[in-house]
Design an enzyme around this catalytic site. Structure first.
Site, PDB file in Angstrom:
ATOM      1  N   HIS A 108       0.851  -1.205   0.000  1.00  0.00           N
ATOM      2  CA  HIS A 108       0.000   0.000   0.000  1.00  0.00           C
ATOM      3  C   HIS A 108       0.883   1.251   0.000  1.00  0.00           C
ATOM      4  O   HIS A 108       1.828   1.331   0.794  1.00  0.00           O
ATOM      5  CB  HIS A 108      -0.914  -0.003   1.234  1.00  0.00           C
ATOM      6  N   GLY A 142     -11.056  -6.038   6.084  1.00  0.00           N
ATOM      7  CA  GLY A 142     -11.263  -4.603   6.045  1.00  0.00           C
ATOM      8  C   GLY A 142     -10.540  -4.018   4.841  1.00  0.00           C
ATOM      9  O   GLY A 142      -9.995  -4.737   4.005  1.00  0.00           O
TER      10      GLY A 142
HETATM   11  C1  GRF Z   1       1.387   0.482  -6.030  1.00  0.00           C
HETATM   12  O1  GRF Z   1       1.809   1.680  -5.451  1.00  0.00           O
HETATM   13  C2  GRF Z   1       0.213  -0.060  -5.324  1.00  0.00           C
HETATM   14  O2  GRF Z   1       0.304  -0.020  -3.963  1.00  0.00           O
HETATM   15  C3  GRF Z   1      -0.829   0.884  -5.857  1.00  0.00           C
HETATM   16  O3  GRF Z   1      -0.555   0.991  -7.216  1.00  0.00           O
HETATM   17  C4  GRF Z   1       0.791   0.712  -7.387  1.00  0.00           C
HETATM   18  C5  GRF Z   1       0.910  -0.501  -8.242  1.00  0.00           C
HETATM   19  O4  GRF Z   1       1.992  -0.326  -9.015  1.00  0.00           O
HETATM   20  N1  GRF Z   1      -2.161   0.452  -5.698  1.00  0.00           N
HETATM   21  P1  GRF Z   1       2.543  -1.464  -9.952  1.00  0.00           P
HETATM   22  O5  GRF Z   1       1.386  -2.022 -10.736  1.00  0.00           O
HETATM   23  O6  GRF Z   1       3.229  -2.478  -9.099  1.00  0.00           O
HETATM   24  O7  GRF Z   1       3.492  -0.727 -10.834  1.00  0.00           O
END
Ligand code: GRF
Length: 215
Positions: A108, A142
């Site tokens: 995240h 969650g």
């Molecule tokens: C990551 O920062 C993830 O946490 C967020 O989008 C990005 C995904 O990047 N939801 P990738 O597809 O690994 O380049």
């Protein structure tokens, strides 16, 4: 060797980093399959490494549960030791989370529990904070509320927009993910124990969340 399935929706830069790390014979984890909910650019990384992939197109299922059941069936084919949600922009049904927990983790782009949800970068900017971060957690039912396995602060700089901030966060996110998977693979990090020692899980209200804990 820890076998890993990685689920993506987008560019797959985290996936790429994990594949590169796993190319080192001393890294005790291997990606055995890559899945996505749509045609994702990240499939190219799997292809380059000769790793099988599958797609369970969100749009073709009548409900989250039906989509999740197919995803579960696909994962069952590969029987990975660990599922990594890496930019999968869908909330998983509880049945799938319950089936895999605690062997299912998520990255995240914020310092949880700050700024959960699909817009962690945007929300940090909107809040005007001076630092955000990156986190790796165990997925629970969650939204980004599961036990935190690793996290690190990342500064927000004057003039940042979503793009520049996310670009600063992503390398940290990748490093944390690689390290968490390495520690799980080596036995240094016990997901069962990490899950058991966490505070009571929070729950998400019924209703749709269009993008996931895997934000
Ligand atoms: C990551 O920062 C993830 O946490 C967020 O989008 C990005 C995904 O990047 N939801 P990738 O597809 O690994 O380049």
């Amino acid at each position: 060797m820890l076998t890993v399935a990685v689920l993506i929706s987008g560019t797959g830069s985290n996936l790429r980093a994990l594949l590169d790390a796993a190319a080192d014979p001393d890294y005790r984890a291997e990606v055995v399959v890559v899945g996505a909910d749509r045609e994702a650019d990240g499939f190219a990384h799997a292809e380059e490494y000769g790793i099988p992939s599958f797609m369970v197109p969100w749009a073709q299922f009548a409900s989250r549960e039906e989509w999740g059941a197919e995803l579960s069936a696909q994962l069952a084919v590969w029987r990975p030791d660990l599922v990594v949600l890496s930019g999968l922009m869908r909330l998983l049904p509880a049945s799938l989370v319950d089936e895999w927990s605690p062997r299912i983790i998520n990255t995240h782009p914020a310092y949880l529990p700050e700024f959960p949800g699909a817009h962690g970068v945007r929300d940090a900017l909107a809040a005007g904070v001076r630092q955000s971060g990156a986190s790796v957690i165990i997925v629970d039912n969650g939204v980004d509320s599961g036990p935190i396995l690793a996290q690190e602060r990342v500064p927000v700089l004057p003039g940042d927009d979503q793009h520049t901030l996310h670009d600063r966060i992503k390398p940290v996110e990748r490093r944390l993910l690689i390290d968490v998977v390495r520690r799980i693979a080596s036995g240094e990090l016990d997901l069962q124990a990490a899950s058991a020692s966490a505070v009571a899980p929070s729950t998400v209200a019924e209703g749709d969340v269009s993008a996931s804990p895997a934000s």
